[in-house]
Scaffold this active site. Structure first.
Site, short mmCIF file in Angstrom:
data_model
loop_
_atom_site.label_atom_id
_atom_site.label_comp_id
_atom_site.label_asym_id
_atom_site.label_seq_id
_atom_site.Cartn_x
_atom_site.Cartn_y
_atom_site.Cartn_z
N CYS A 28 -11.60 5.23 -46.99
CA CYS A 28 -11.02 3.41 -47.09
C CYS A 28 -11.34 2.59 -48.30
O CYS A 28 -13.05 3.20 -48.62
CB CYS A 28 -12.70 3.00 -45.55
SG CYS A 28 -12.72 1.39 -45.99
N CYS A 62 -14.50 0.41 -48.30
CA CYS A 62 -15.44 0.49 -48.18
C CYS A 62 -15.96 1.59 -49.43
O CYS A 62 -17.34 1.21 -49.76
CB CYS A 62 -15.63 1.74 -46.97
SG CYS A 62 -14.53 1.35 -45.53
N ASP A 63 -15.45 2.31 -50.00
CA ASP A 63 -15.83 4.04 -50.81
C ASP A 63 -15.66 3.81 -52.41
O ASP A 63 -15.99 4.38 -53.06
CB ASP A 63 -15.53 4.62 -50.16
CG ASP A 63 -16.08 4.90 -48.71
OD1 ASP A 63 -17.72 4.52 -48.61
OD2 ASP A 63 -15.58 6.30 -47.76
P1 FAD Z 1 -14.54 1.23 -34.13
O1 FAD Z 1 -16.13 0.84 -35.03
O2 FAD Z 1 -13.76 1.93 -34.21
O3 FAD Z 1 -15.45 1.42 -32.33
C1 FAD Z 1 -14.55 1.77 -31.31
C2 FAD Z 1 -15.31 2.49 -30.25
O4 FAD Z 1 -14.65 2.40 -28.96
C3 FAD Z 1 -15.74 3.02 -30.17
O5 FAD Z 1 -16.83 4.44 -30.53
C4 FAD Z 1 -14.78 4.40 -29.96
O6 FAD Z 1 -15.69 6.28 -29.31
C5 FAD Z 1 -15.51 3.46 -28.67
N1 FAD Z 1 -13.89 3.47 -27.48
C6 FAD Z 1 -12.65 4.35 -28.16
N2 FAD Z 1 -11.56 3.61 -26.97
C7 FAD Z 1 -12.06 4.41 -26.52
C8 FAD Z 1 -12.49 4.28 -24.66
N3 FAD Z 1 -10.77 4.58 -24.30
N4 FAD Z 1 -13.13 4.50 -23.55
C9 FAD Z 1 -14.44 4.03 -23.82
N5 FAD Z 1 -14.38 3.84 -25.44
C10 FAD Z 1 -13.90 4.09 -26.34
N6 FAD Z 1 -16.10 -0.71 -43.10
C11 FAD Z 1 -17.29 -1.27 -43.91
O7 FAD Z 1 -16.97 -2.49 -43.73
N7 FAD Z 1 -18.40 -0.88 -45.19
C12 FAD Z 1 -17.62 0.54 -45.27
O8 FAD Z 1 -18.05 1.29 -45.68
C13 FAD Z 1 -16.72 0.88 -44.05
N8 FAD Z 1 -16.87 2.39 -44.20
C14 FAD Z 1 -16.13 3.64 -43.46
C15 FAD Z 1 -16.08 4.59 -43.63
C16 FAD Z 1 -15.59 6.13 -42.98
C17 FAD Z 1 -15.41 6.68 -42.96
C18 FAD Z 1 -14.70 4.58 -42.15
C19 FAD Z 1 -14.14 5.33 -41.00
C20 FAD Z 1 -14.93 3.51 -41.85
C21 FAD Z 1 -15.22 2.89 -42.04
N9 FAD Z 1 -15.36 1.56 -42.02
C22 FAD Z 1 -16.62 0.91 -42.94
C23 FAD Z 1 -14.81 0.68 -41.52
C24 FAD Z 1 -15.20 0.41 -40.18
O9 FAD Z 1 -16.28 1.73 -39.53
C25 FAD Z 1 -14.21 -0.32 -38.92
O10 FAD Z 1 -14.14 -1.20 -40.04
C26 FAD Z 1 -15.39 -0.70 -37.96
O11 FAD Z 1 -16.07 0.24 -37.18
C27 FAD Z 1 -14.37 -1.21 -36.68
O12 FAD Z 1 -15.09 -1.51 -35.55
P2 FAD Z 1 -14.17 -1.74 -34.14
O13 FAD Z 1 -15.90 -2.00 -33.03
O14 FAD Z 1 -13.62 -2.60 -34.31
O15 FAD Z 1 -14.44 -0.25 -33.77
#
Ligand code: FAD
Ligand code: NAP
Length: 312
Positions: free
Chosen positions: A133, A136-137
């Site tokens: 990302c 992010c980084d």
């Molecule tokens: P997610 O965070 O992906 O959460 C989805 C959840 O759904 C997960 O916990 C998963 O286990 C669950 N899930 C999926 N499928 C199922 C299923 N079938 N049944 C039950 N549960 C399920 N963003 C920033 O703003 N700043 C940063 O510094 C930053 N750093 C990052 C660093 C890394 C290494 C990564 C990978 C991402 C980073 N991001 C950052 C991006 C940010 O993490 C994501 O944009 C954000 O988490 C998205 O949120 P979400 O709730 O949509 O999905």
């Protein structure tokens, strides 16, 4: 019958849970297959969430989100959801061990997963110089030299983003042809500080206790091996949207999807199916940032509350 079922416990799902319960919905369950927190819990630091001036690890950052939601009555159930279907006027949530739950409305917040490249050293240095990302980084590498692995739209768009922050960006790609749109390739080629190395295969990511120090790669045509000194490697080799739960037994998706497998929603996070909302990285045009996912989750919950009110 649940009022609102939330699938996924990342920033979008937790924010939806907070707004849904605090907004008065009684039976709200968040189904999460692992520990709540989402993708960001895999990050060693987050410093771009407005209002949180401290630099925290992803795990520490997400901890209070859960506490806050549960205080307002959100229930959490550790279940891997296999499928959501619609029967008459309600939804059925199917778990992977054949349990079912009925819900009047559903918020899908299952996020996505950046793909791993399988390069030697990737796991060892993930989060310690290897990132998926740039937004992010990228800032952590201000004025430094970094590498970008991949030749798609994401790789070249992120290389352009990084070229504004970093001293030099070397794009390493396994073919001479790029998948990215011609206009994006032209923009990247026009930047003085973006260097292209093709067709190359990274043999190994090099590093020490402080993280990445370089990569060793081989040119596929000449077989010549080179070492590139960089302090960060950004890997963009594709992204899997966690959309499988919307896939129906007949092979169609429950709601309209984009060509990239993201759910198509409007500004209220509504899909084209009444009562079904999608928030966060799972939706079309997601910015893939925690702050945006949180905003989406709140919006989806407000829409779900309005839907429940109108269906009375
Ligand atoms: P997610 O965070 O992906 O959460 C989805 C959840 O759904 C997960 O916990 C998963 O286990 C669950 N899930 C999926 N499928 C199922 C299923 N079938 N049944 C039950 N549960 C399920 N963003 C920033 O703003 N700043 C940063 O510094 C930053 N750093 C990052 C660093 C890394 C290494 C990564 C990978 C991402 C980073 N991001 C950052 C991006 C940010 O993490 C994501 O944009 C954000 O988490 C998205 O949120 P979400 O709730 O949509 O999905
Ligand atoms: P992508 O198009 O699948 O590109 C992935 C790139 O990584 C490819 O160049 C691929 O090489 C390379 N790659 C894959 N596995 C690898 C490995 N193990 N080691 C080294 N290299 C590897 O993925 P994306 O860039 O994330 O884009 C996904 C979709 O979103 C695409 O359809 C894209 O057009 C779209 N998108 C659009 C926009 C936009 O329209 N602005 C922006 C971003 C993404 P090969 O080329 O050799 O296969």
């Amino acid at each position: 019958m649940l009022d609102i079922a939330i699938i996924g416990g990342g920033p979008a799902g937790l924010s939806a849970g907070l707004y849904a319960t605090r907004g008065g919905a009684k039976e709200v369950v968040m189904f999460e297959r692992g520990m709540p927190g989402g993708q960001i819990t895999g990050s060693s630091e987050i410093e771009n969430y407005p209002g949180v001036a401290q630099v925290l690890s992803g795990v520490d950052f997400m901890q209070p989100w859960q506490e806050q939601c549960f205080r307002f009555g959100l229930k959490s159930d550790q279940k891997n959801i296999q499928r959501i279907s619609k029967e008459d006027s309600h939804f059925v949530i199917h778990t992977d061990n054949n349990e079912t739950y009925k819900a009047k409305s559903v918020i899908v917040a299952t996020g996505g997963t950046p793909r791993r490249s399988g390069v030697k050293g990737e796991d060892k240095f993930y989060g310690r110089g290897i990132s998926t990302c740039a937004t992010c980084d990228g800032f952590f590498y201000k004025g430094q030299e970094v590498g970008v692995l991949g030749g798609g739209d994401t790789a070249l768009e992120e290389a352009l983003f990084l070229s504004e922050i970093c001293k030099k960006v070397t794009v390493l790609h396994r073919r001479n042809e790029f998948r990215a749109a011609p206009v994006t390739i032209a923009k990247a080629q026009a930047k003085d500080n973006i260097i292209f190395k093709t067709p190359v295969i990274i043999d190994e990511v090099l590093g020490d206790n402080n993280g990445v120090t370089g990569v060793q790669f081989t040119n596929k045509d000449t077989k010549q091996q080179e070492t590139l000194e960089i302090s960060g490697l950004f890997i963009f080799v594709g992204y899997d949207v966690n959309n499988q739960i919307l896939l129906q037994e007949d092979g169609n998706f429950l709601c309209a999807m984009s060509e990239f497998g993201e759910a198509i929603v409007d500004l209220n996070m509504k899909t084209n199916v009444n009562g079904l909302f999608v928030a966060g990285d799972m939706r079309i045009h997601a910015a893939k940032q925690v702050v945006c996912a949180a905003g989406d989750g709140a919006r989806a919950a407000l829409s779900a509350l309005a839907f429940l009110e109108h269906s009375k």
